[in-house]
Design a protein around this motif. Structure first.
Motif, mmCIF file in Angstrom:
data_model
loop_
_atom_site.group_PDB
_atom_site.id
_atom_site.type_symbol
_atom_site.label_atom_id
_atom_site.label_comp_id
_atom_site.label_asym_id
_atom_site.label_seq_id
_atom_site.Cartn_x
_atom_site.Cartn_y
_atom_site.Cartn_z
ATOM 1 N N THR A 1 0.828 -1.210 0.000
ATOM 2 C CA THR A 1 0.000 0.000 0.000
ATOM 3 C C THR A 1 0.856 1.250 0.000
ATOM 4 O OG1 THR A 1 -1.745 -1.164 1.203
ATOM 5 C CG2 THR A 1 -1.834 1.248 1.211
ATOM 6 N N GLU B 1 -2.456 -6.218 -0.250
ATOM 7 C CA GLU B 1 -2.284 -6.511 1.170
ATOM 8 C C GLU B 1 -3.342 -7.489 1.672
ATOM 9 O OE1 GLU B 1 0.104 -5.507 3.148
ATOM 10 O OE2 GLU B 1 1.085 -4.127 1.756
ATOM 11 N N ARG B 2 -4.493 -7.521 0.988
ATOM 12 C CA ARG B 2 -5.630 -8.300 1.489
ATOM 13 C C ARG B 2 -5.898 -9.570 0.698
ATOM 14 N NH1 ARG B 2 -5.192 -3.603 2.956
ATOM 15 N NH2 ARG B 2 -6.156 -2.741 4.838
#
Length: 388
Positions: free
Chosen positions: A45, A357-358
């Motif tokens: 991010t 990130e997810r």
């Protein structure tokens, strides 16, 4: 007639040089992201935010920058923009922290706002419909020298030095190019200055609106792809940072050398839309191949195809767009379109980093495939019209 032709060949090389350095900044940063991540210990991010900061502010100010032609010569505006970007990016390379790097990069990016709406308008006026595809292709191929040299320069310097030196070197080239253009153009009798025009709102139409939605959709895929491809190669294909930078350079090179052929194809067909739609589809299939196959020759072939259809053909879509806009309405309209289209695309690295990130970087790349297909589907609805 002869003087008009000589003016063409004077204008084109001059703006190709400016475009090379201007756009080269956006191509030298992605290969450096793995090294920047290691230096500042960043997440996906945060890396996306860094690249977004550099691109976003320059993109959203393209609309007001287009109106500067009413007050100053085009050449002066472009030179000032190039010098601004170069000086501030050099300062960004000295940043002691991630926060300083982001803010200085954002300030640097403002200088990029001057180029695209002004240079494209100029080309459309100098070259008629019969030669606009080739002129756009040659202009983009010449400017792509910066896109090719940037990644290779980054890879070469990264093998011996830190990530700071490639940015500093490119910034120095930007200052040199800007000063050279200034001293060269001030002696020219022909000045590119808008006279006798009144300020107007941008021109809008249904086909132009469909085009804008379609290319903005593709821009979301392209922006994430270009920013994170070197990181994908490092994290999922076990490339070194130098090897990933070289692969990024190969992609840029393939797009640069194929642009003239795609432009000539547009001129020969007499139509732009089929070439642009085909490019979107092939780019999506190339992304799918990159994330699916690990065999080296298939991987590199996919990267080359991404260069041709992911970056090489994208600028040629502007030829289709230009022909929807009346000649006397292009500065303000192109400024508005580039602001919306590139402003949306510049947010893609931030979204891509957040998603990675997810759901992982791999799955984020997978999402880009249907996005490219959707852009092609949207563009089918846009009517192709002859230039006025």
């Amino acid at each position: 007639m002869k003087s008009q032709r000589s003016l063409r060949w004077f204008i084109l090389p001059m703006f190709m040089v400016a475009h090379a350095v201007n756009d080269g900044f956006g191509w030298i940063i992605p290969p450096l992201l793995p090294a920047v991540r290691e230096h500042f210990h960043l997440s996906y991010t945060e890396m996306g935010a860094f690249f977004t900061a550099f691109r976003f502010f320059g993109n959203i100010f393209q609309a007001p920058a287009a109106y500067l032609v009413y007050f100053a010569p085009v050449s002066s505006i472009l030179v000032c923009g190039l010098l601004w970007s170069s000086v501030w990016m050099f300062l960004a390379s000295l940043s002691p922290s991630y926060g300083v790097l982001v803010w200085l990069s954002a300030i640097s990016g403002l200088g990029r706002s001057t180029y695209h709406p002004l240079a494209v308008t100029m080309l459309s006026r100098v070259f008629g419909r019969e030669g606009l595809g080739r002129a756009m292709a040659l202009h983009l191929s010449g400017s792509s020298a910066g896109m090719v040299i940037g990644p290779f320069l980054a890879g070469l310097l990264l093998s011996r030095y830190s990530w700071r030196l490639p940015i500093q070197t490119w910034s120095a080239l930007g200052v040199l190019a800007g000063l050279s253009l200034f001293f060269f153009l001030k002696h020219q009798k022909q000045e590119l200055h808008v006279k006798g025009k009144t300020l107007r709102w941008p021109f809008l139409s249904r086909p132009l609106g469909i085009y804008l939605v379609a290319v903005s959709t593709w821009g979301l895929a392209q922006g994430g792809l270009m920013a994170f491809l070197p990181l994908f190669l490092v994290d999922y294909r076990n490339f070194s940072t130098g090897k990933a930078a070289a692969a990024f350079g190969i992609m840029a090179f393939s797009g640069a050398i194929c642009r003239p052929f795609l432009g000539a194809l547009m001129d020969r067909m007499g139509r732009r839309k089929p070439v642009v739609i085909g490019g979107f589809i092939l780019a999506g299939l190339s992304i799918l191949a990159v994330i699916t196959f690990e065999t080296p020759w298939i991987l590199y072939l996919s990267i080359i195809l991404l260069g041709i259809f992911g970056s090489g053909h994208s600028g040629l879509a502007d030829t289709f767009m230009i022909e929807m806009i009346p000649s006397h309405r292009r500065e303000e309209t192109l400024g508005f379109i580039y602001t919306v289209r590139m402003g949306i695309a510049s947010l893609s690295p931030l979204f891509m980093g957040f998603a990675s990130e997810r759901i992982s970087l791999y799955n984020s790349f997978l999402i880009l495939v249907p996005v490219a297909g959707f852009a092609a589907l949207l563009l089918l609805l846009a009517e192709e019209r002859p230039m006025e």
